[in-house]
Motif scaffolding. Sequence first.
Motif, PDB file in Angstrom:
ATOM      1  N   GLU A 117      56.817  29.324  58.728  1.00 31.84           N
ATOM      2  CA  GLU A 117      55.706  29.643  59.625  1.00 31.84           C
ATOM      3  C   GLU A 117      55.941  30.989  60.313  1.00 31.84           C
ATOM      4  O   GLU A 117      55.033  31.796  60.463  1.00 31.84           O
ATOM      5  CB  GLU A 117      55.526  28.535  60.667  1.00 31.84           C
ATOM      6  N   LYS A 118      57.189  31.253  60.711  1.00 28.14           N
ATOM      7  CA  LYS A 118      57.510  32.534  61.329  1.00 28.14           C
ATOM      8  C   LYS A 118      57.294  33.677  60.335  1.00 28.14           C
ATOM      9  O   LYS A 118      56.698  34.701  60.668  1.00 28.14           O
ATOM     10  CB  LYS A 118      58.948  32.552  61.830  1.00 28.14           C
ATOM     11  N   ARG A 119      57.746  33.523  59.110  1.00 25.82           N
ATOM     12  CA  ARG A 119      57.575  34.560  58.084  1.00 25.82           C
ATOM     13  C   ARG A 119      56.094  34.798  57.806  1.00 25.82           C
ATOM     14  O   ARG A 119      55.659  35.931  57.653  1.00 25.82           O
ATOM     15  CB  ARG A 119      58.302  34.171  56.781  1.00 25.82           C
ATOM     16  N   ARG A 120      55.302  33.728  57.750  1.00 26.92           N
ATOM     17  CA  ARG A 120      53.863  33.850  57.533  1.00 26.92           C
ATOM     18  C   ARG A 120      53.235  34.687  58.648  1.00 26.92           C
ATOM     19  O   ARG A 120      52.448  35.592  58.402  1.00 26.92           O
ATOM     20  CB  ARG A 120      53.222  32.462  57.471  1.00 26.92           C
ATOM     21  N   GLU A 121      53.603  34.369  59.887  1.00 22.43           N
ATOM     22  CA  GLU A 121      53.035  35.114  61.009  1.00 22.43           C
ATOM     23  C   GLU A 121      53.490  36.569  61.005  1.00 22.43           C
ATOM     24  O   GLU A 121      52.702  37.465  61.289  1.00 22.43           O
ATOM     25  CB  GLU A 121      53.367  34.453  62.342  1.00 22.43           C
ATOM     26  N   ASP A 122      54.736  36.832  60.658  1.00 21.12           N
ATOM     27  CA  ASP A 122      55.211  38.217  60.560  1.00 21.12           C
ATOM     28  C   ASP A 122      54.370  38.995  59.549  1.00 21.12           C
ATOM     29  O   ASP A 122      53.979  40.135  59.807  1.00 21.12           O
ATOM     30  CB  ASP A 122      56.684  38.274  60.130  1.00 21.12           C
ATOM     31  N   ARG A 123      54.074  38.383  58.411  1.00 21.86           N
ATOM     32  CA  ARG A 123      53.258  39.040  57.381  1.00 21.86           C
ATOM     33  C   ARG A 123      51.826  39.262  57.889  1.00 21.86           C
ATOM     34  O   ARG A 123      51.251  40.318  57.656  1.00 21.86           O
ATOM     35  CB  ARG A 123      53.262  38.207  56.098  1.00 21.86           C
ATOM     36  N   LEU A 124      51.267  38.277  58.576  1.00 23.82           N
ATOM     37  CA  LEU A 124      49.914  38.425  59.125  1.00 23.82           C
ATOM     38  C   LEU A 124      49.853  39.547  60.150  1.00 23.82           C
ATOM     39  O   LEU A 124      48.914  40.342  60.161  1.00 23.82           O
ATOM     40  CB  LEU A 124      49.452  37.127  59.788  1.00 23.82           C
ATOM     41  N   ARG A 125      50.846  39.612  61.027  1.00 26.07           N
ATOM     42  CA  ARG A 125      50.848  40.604  62.108  1.00 26.07           C
ATOM     43  C   ARG A 125      50.950  42.038  61.598  1.00 26.07           C
ATOM     44  O   ARG A 125      50.649  42.975  62.325  1.00 26.07           O
ATOM     45  CB  ARG A 125      51.960  40.309  63.111  1.00 26.07           C
ATOM     46  N   LYS A 126      51.339  42.231  60.355  1.00 26.35           N
ATOM     47  CA  LYS A 126      51.338  43.576  59.775  1.00 26.35           C
ATOM     48  C   LYS A 126      49.912  44.033  59.486  1.00 26.35           C
ATOM     49  O   LYS A 126      49.662  45.225  59.326  1.00 26.35           O
ATOM     50  CB  LYS A 126      52.169  43.604  58.499  1.00 26.35           C
ATOM     51  N   GLN A 127      48.968  43.085  59.408  1.00 28.07           N
ATOM     52  CA  GLN A 127      47.581  43.404  59.067  1.00 28.07           C
ATOM     53  C   GLN A 127      46.585  43.139  60.187  1.00 28.07           C
ATOM     54  O   GLN A 127      45.472  43.661  60.157  1.00 28.07           O
ATOM     55  CB  GLN A 127      47.137  42.567  57.866  1.00 28.07           C
ATOM     56  N   ALA A 128      46.950  42.299  61.135  1.00 30.14           N
ATOM     57  CA  ALA A 128      45.981  41.862  62.146  1.00 30.14           C
ATOM     58  C   ALA A 128      46.702  41.465  63.423  1.00 30.14           C
ATOM     59  O   ALA A 128      47.897  41.178  63.410  1.00 30.14           O
ATOM     60  CB  ALA A 128      45.190  40.665  61.616  1.00 30.14           C
ATOM     61  N   ASP A 129      45.944  41.453  64.524  1.00 32.21           N
ATOM     62  CA  ASP A 129      46.449  40.841  65.751  1.00 32.21           C
ATOM     63  C   ASP A 129      46.293  39.337  65.586  1.00 32.21           C
ATOM     64  O   ASP A 129      45.384  38.870  64.892  1.00 32.21           O
ATOM     65  CB  ASP A 129      45.654  41.331  66.954  1.00 32.21           C
ATOM     66  N   VAL A 130      47.170  38.579  66.212  1.00 34.21           N
ATOM     67  CA  VAL A 130      47.145  37.126  66.067  1.00 34.21           C
ATOM     68  C   VAL A 130      47.157  36.481  67.445  1.00 34.21           C
ATOM     69  O   VAL A 130      47.982  36.835  68.289  1.00 34.21           O
ATOM     70  CB  VAL A 130      48.355  36.612  65.243  1.00 34.21           C
TER      71      VAL A 130
END
Length: 125
Positions: free
Chosen positions: A65-78
């Motif tokens: 879940e942490k890795r998923r969020e790290d990848r998302l945060r490279k493209q968008a605010d979360v």
Amino acid sequence: MFRLNLPKPELQVPFNDADGLIGYVDFLWRRRGKRPLVGEFDGRVKYRLGGLTSQTDIERTLWEEKRREDRLRKQADVVRWTWTSAIDASRLGRELAAYDITPGAAGMGSWLDGRSAPEVWGMAG
């Protein structure tokens, strides 16, 4: 969100990067002139289901879940919220307002998109 007259998000939008599918985000707002905003509703169920009985299973799930969020945060605010916020409209409104998701926010679609509520709900006569 509807009751707060906030911009209507897109639901279950896939996000990808060079490594492939990151996942489907719960909510997505495309903000004019800013990075997209991903909204994630965090229930605790996903950490209790699926055989998460060992410490190793729990640690692996949290790490993924942490890795998923790290990848998302490279493209968008979360922004994330839980049931506590979801059932308290003013609290959820404040959390989303911190990311400029406010009633009538420029350039974002509304829940009704110029139609009356009866039209949207298929009750127009």
